[in-house]
Write a protein that holds these residues in place. Sequence first.
Motif, PDB file in Angstrom:
ATOM      1  N   ILE A 258     -13.760  19.201 -25.705  1.00 28.54           N
ATOM      2  CA  ILE A 258     -13.126  19.046 -24.285  1.00 28.54           C
ATOM      3  C   ILE A 258     -12.455  17.781 -23.972  1.00 28.54           C
ATOM      4  O   ILE A 258     -13.315  16.726 -23.964  1.00 28.54           O
ATOM      5  CB  ILE A 258     -14.049  19.301 -23.190  1.00 28.54           C
ATOM      6  CG1 ILE A 258     -14.824  20.748 -23.241  1.00 28.54           C
ATOM      7  CG2 ILE A 258     -13.223  19.461 -21.835  1.00 28.54           C
ATOM      8  CD1 ILE A 258     -15.849  21.188 -22.245  1.00 28.54           C
ATOM      9  N   ASP A 259     -11.339  17.727 -24.067  1.00 27.56           N
ATOM     10  CA  ASP A 259     -10.489  16.485 -24.004  1.00 27.56           C
ATOM     11  C   ASP A 259     -10.213  15.906 -22.452  1.00 27.56           C
ATOM     12  O   ASP A 259     -10.546  16.765 -21.614  1.00 27.56           O
ATOM     13  CB  ASP A 259      -8.979  16.791 -24.611  1.00 27.56           C
ATOM     14  CG  ASP A 259      -8.397  15.638 -25.383  1.00 27.56           C
ATOM     15  OD1 ASP A 259      -8.848  14.488 -25.152  1.00 27.56           O
ATOM     16  OD2 ASP A 259      -7.152  15.733 -26.237  1.00 27.56           O
ATOM     17  N   ALA A 260      -9.722  14.824 -22.599  1.00 29.08           N
ATOM     18  CA  ALA A 260      -9.488  14.037 -21.240  1.00 29.08           C
ATOM     19  C   ALA A 260      -8.639  14.634 -20.505  1.00 29.08           C
ATOM     20  O   ALA A 260      -8.786  14.786 -19.185  1.00 29.08           O
ATOM     21  CB  ALA A 260      -9.373  12.626 -21.440  1.00 29.08           C
ATOM     22  N   GLY A 261      -7.436  15.457 -20.759  1.00 28.41           N
ATOM     23  CA  GLY A 261      -6.367  15.740 -20.041  1.00 28.41           C
ATOM     24  C   GLY A 261      -6.397  17.209 -19.513  1.00 28.41           C
ATOM     25  O   GLY A 261      -5.473  17.344 -18.720  1.00 28.41           O
ATOM     26  N   VAL A 262      -7.486  18.037 -19.415  1.00 28.16           N
ATOM     27  CA  VAL A 262      -7.532  19.175 -19.138  1.00 28.16           C
ATOM     28  C   VAL A 262      -8.233  19.165 -17.770  1.00 28.16           C
ATOM     29  O   VAL A 262      -8.849  18.267 -17.306  1.00 28.16           O
ATOM     30  CB  VAL A 262      -8.681  20.210 -20.101  1.00 28.16           C
ATOM     31  CG1 VAL A 262      -7.991  20.090 -21.459  1.00 28.16           C
ATOM     32  CG2 VAL A 262      -9.821  19.498 -20.157  1.00 28.16           C
ATOM     33  N   ASP A 263      -8.167  20.361 -17.100  1.00 34.51           N
ATOM     34  CA  ASP A 263      -8.715  20.488 -15.672  1.00 34.51           C
ATOM     35  C   ASP A 263     -10.057  20.909 -15.974  1.00 34.51           C
ATOM     36  O   ASP A 263     -10.653  21.723 -16.495  1.00 34.51           O
ATOM     37  CB  ASP A 263      -8.012  21.619 -14.924  1.00 34.51           C
ATOM     38  CG  ASP A 263      -8.804  21.857 -13.694  1.00 34.51           C
ATOM     39  OD1 ASP A 263      -9.749  21.576 -13.273  1.00 34.51           O
ATOM     40  OD2 ASP A 263      -7.940  22.655 -12.814  1.00 34.51           O
ATOM     41  N   TYR A 290     -19.064  18.991 -26.196  1.00 37.81           N
ATOM     42  CA  TYR A 290     -18.870  17.590 -26.300  1.00 37.81           C
ATOM     43  C   TYR A 290     -17.690  17.531 -25.204  1.00 37.81           C
ATOM     44  O   TYR A 290     -16.424  18.034 -25.545  1.00 37.81           O
ATOM     45  CB  TYR A 290     -18.178  17.335 -27.614  1.00 37.81           C
ATOM     46  CG  TYR A 290     -19.337  17.642 -28.619  1.00 37.81           C
ATOM     47  CD1 TYR A 290     -20.582  16.878 -28.781  1.00 37.81           C
ATOM     48  CD2 TYR A 290     -19.575  18.788 -29.534  1.00 37.81           C
ATOM     49  CE1 TYR A 290     -21.505  16.997 -29.875  1.00 37.81           C
ATOM     50  CE2 TYR A 290     -20.321  19.085 -30.251  1.00 37.81           C
ATOM     51  CZ  TYR A 290     -21.464  18.299 -30.536  1.00 37.81           C
ATOM     52  OH  TYR A 290     -22.362  18.475 -31.400  1.00 37.81           O
ATOM     53  N   VAL A 291     -17.749  16.583 -24.203  1.00 39.27           N
ATOM     54  CA  VAL A 291     -16.673  16.517 -23.131  1.00 39.27           C
ATOM     55  C   VAL A 291     -16.482  14.935 -22.956  1.00 39.27           C
ATOM     56  O   VAL A 291     -17.267  13.966 -22.978  1.00 39.27           O
ATOM     57  CB  VAL A 291     -17.276  16.751 -21.742  1.00 39.27           C
ATOM     58  CG1 VAL A 291     -18.735  16.220 -21.309  1.00 39.27           C
ATOM     59  CG2 VAL A 291     -16.135  16.926 -20.560  1.00 39.27           C
ATOM     60  N   VAL A 390     -21.883  13.776 -23.720  1.00 40.46           N
ATOM     61  CA  VAL A 390     -20.290  12.940 -23.376  1.00 40.46           C
ATOM     62  C   VAL A 390     -19.939  12.054 -24.492  1.00 40.46           C
ATOM     63  O   VAL A 390     -20.838  11.363 -25.094  1.00 40.46           O
ATOM     64  CB  VAL A 390     -20.866  12.094 -22.231  1.00 40.46           C
ATOM     65  CG1 VAL A 390     -19.739  11.446 -21.713  1.00 40.46           C
ATOM     66  CG2 VAL A 390     -21.165  12.842 -21.182  1.00 40.46           C
ATOM     67  N   VAL A 391     -18.789  12.299 -24.904  1.00 39.31           N
ATOM     68  CA  VAL A 391     -18.498  11.470 -25.963  1.00 39.31           C
ATOM     69  C   VAL A 391     -17.296  10.712 -25.322  1.00 39.31           C
ATOM     70  O   VAL A 391     -16.240  10.715 -24.556  1.00 39.31           O
ATOM     71  CB  VAL A 391     -17.435  12.402 -26.996  1.00 39.31           C
ATOM     72  CG1 VAL A 391     -18.761  13.212 -27.693  1.00 39.31           C
ATOM     73  CG2 VAL A 391     -16.461  13.257 -26.366  1.00 39.31           C
TER      74      VAL A 391
END
Length: 482
Positions: A258-263, A290-291, A390-391
């Motif tokens: 899960i990337d930083a730019g998503v809701d 992995y968020v 958390v990454v």
Amino acid sequence: METLQNHIGGRWEEPVGEDVVAVVNPATEEAVANFRAGNAEDVDHAVAAAGAAQREWAALTVARRVEGIHAWADAMAAHTAELAELECREMGKPVGIGRSFVEGAVAGMKAAADQALTYPFSETVTGPGPAGERTDIVRHPLGVTAVITPWNFPVAMVLGALGPLLAAGNTVVVKPSERSPLSTVRLFELAASSGLPPGVLNLVLGDGRTGAALAEHEDVRLVHFTGSVGAGRAVGAATGQRLNRCVLELGGKDPVVIDAGVDPVATAQAVAFGAFINTGQICTSMERIYVHERIADAFVEALVAAARTFTIGDGLDPATVLGPLVDARQRDTVRRHVEDAVAKGATVRTGGAVPERRGYFYPATVLTGVDDTMLVMTEETFGPVAPISVVADFEEGLTRAAASRYGLAATVYTDDPEHIAAAAHLPVGVVWVNQWQGGGPERLYEPARDSGMGATGARAAYDAATRPATVHIAATAPAVAR
């Protein structure tokens, strides 16, 4: 209590084997059916019946075979509610969810069978040879094939394999899991009433020993197996020893990056569905999350809230979202994985304890503070558990997602085109981007690493179900000596 039988050569028959197996409703812990497990003699009988029917079935036109498959599919479509209820009784899947999966499986089988109408069973290729020379490639059915299915999707797993096998002209022996044979038996009742010729489809009930006898049979030219890694290795060894084929879809430990730019809230709701639906008992369930650290707090909060909406109960109750695990053994595996994580420092944010009630239930569980020393991050849990790590960035998430002995599927949530391109290189059979599951009937894939072998889907399924032969025709025949 219902006593189940084999279906061989168009007839219902009592298995020869003497060991009795009970089918238990996991919501009530009560036996709902039983059967005598088939042995090698039952398998021999079923394979012989399939062999006797195969030549006539293969002699039909492709269109006639597809027509017969459609007739069976239409009969199943009229009984989706009943099939979903049988799945609920045998393995716990809520009927509302189960019905949607049955409907999808029936439609998928029809679509897969329709692909036979355009598949090149016969084609002429050209080369640099003399004028008038011709080379034909003809793809023949293999003969007798076997489908050995797991307990988590009894209807979908049978139908997902059968469309190409039958449409290509093969006959089939099916061995469902001993934990969930009720719905498969009903499928065969519907097949018999829809006009499929006797012996084209055969059913042998039994346990792992029955499956082994089927995989080891020298006249079974292809085994399509879905199940555990250990059992899959045994099937691969047995078929390889006899130079027969196998298609293996085995375990998974699917990651989510899960990337930083998503809701974070919308993504958490999607992940809850992917982690907890069917009580986490899906090979492609989201089992490692992995968020990105920038949205981790909001994501965790939203996932915990979503998990608490998955109400536990008997799947026959329309209000139930989370049914039971299939049996006590599977629940013990889930509990052991969670307890191992907690003992090594993980935190339970919700769930994490066996409820005090009858049935093999376990709540939707969210864990944080997990690491790669924990069973819940390395071994297939196959339960409603969402472990979150958390990454620091997307690259770390991809790296850790790839660090597994499994390679079935992966899901990525990102709005960055470069990150999407990077995700395509994950060592898995399927990568979903911004949506868990999905893809049309033309998709094809092959699991990686311990998750299996053998490409399937679309044309690959027909390639696996047929044997190519070349017929080369010279430009002119030799002159007759006079």
